[in-house]
Design a protein around this motif. Sequence first.
Motif, short mmCIF file in Angstrom:
data_model
loop_
_atom_site.label_atom_id
_atom_site.label_comp_id
_atom_site.label_asym_id
_atom_site.label_seq_id
_atom_site.Cartn_x
_atom_site.Cartn_y
_atom_site.Cartn_z
N ALA A 50 47.06 63.35 20.65
CA ALA A 50 46.07 63.53 19.59
C ALA A 50 46.04 62.31 18.68
O ALA A 50 44.96 61.83 18.29
CB ALA A 50 46.39 64.79 18.79
N ARG A 53 44.24 59.45 20.49
CA ARG A 53 42.78 59.63 20.51
C ARG A 53 42.17 59.40 19.13
O ARG A 53 41.15 58.73 19.00
CB ARG A 53 42.43 61.04 20.99
CG ARG A 53 42.43 61.19 22.48
CD ARG A 53 41.77 62.50 22.92
NE ARG A 53 42.35 63.68 22.27
CZ ARG A 53 43.42 64.34 22.70
NH1 ARG A 53 44.05 63.93 23.77
NH2 ARG A 53 43.86 65.41 22.06
N GLN A 54 42.79 59.95 18.10
CA GLN A 54 42.23 59.86 16.75
C GLN A 54 42.19 58.42 16.25
O GLN A 54 41.23 58.00 15.61
CB GLN A 54 43.04 60.72 15.79
CG GLN A 54 42.60 60.65 14.35
CD GLN A 54 41.24 61.28 14.10
OE1 GLN A 54 40.86 62.24 14.76
NE2 GLN A 54 40.49 60.74 13.16
N TYR A 55 43.25 57.66 16.52
CA TYR A 55 43.38 56.33 15.93
C TYR A 55 43.21 55.20 16.95
O TYR A 55 43.44 54.04 16.61
CB TYR A 55 44.71 56.21 15.17
CG TYR A 55 44.74 57.18 14.02
CD1 TYR A 55 43.98 56.95 12.88
CD2 TYR A 55 45.46 58.36 14.09
CE1 TYR A 55 43.97 57.86 11.83
CE2 TYR A 55 45.46 59.27 13.05
CZ TYR A 55 44.71 59.01 11.92
OH TYR A 55 44.69 59.91 10.89
#
Length: 70
Positions: A50, A53-55
């Motif tokens: 996660a 993906r987010q950063y």
Amino acid sequence: MAFNQQEYLNKYLRENYYKPTVRVPKEKKEIIEAVALKTGKGVSQLFVEAFERQYHVDLTIVESKLVDGK
């Protein structure tokens, strides 16, 4: 001193891994564990993916230090 595999593993993990603490409400625990079970991944791996993906970062370990049991 006798060789203690658990002590060696603990020392290796302390020296080579960062263990962040994540706090989530207890009522979310079942959801997180259900997703981990459904995907066949550990909770830590879910958080790492996660975060990646987010950063838009790659946290993949390129080369393990435990090659050939060393």
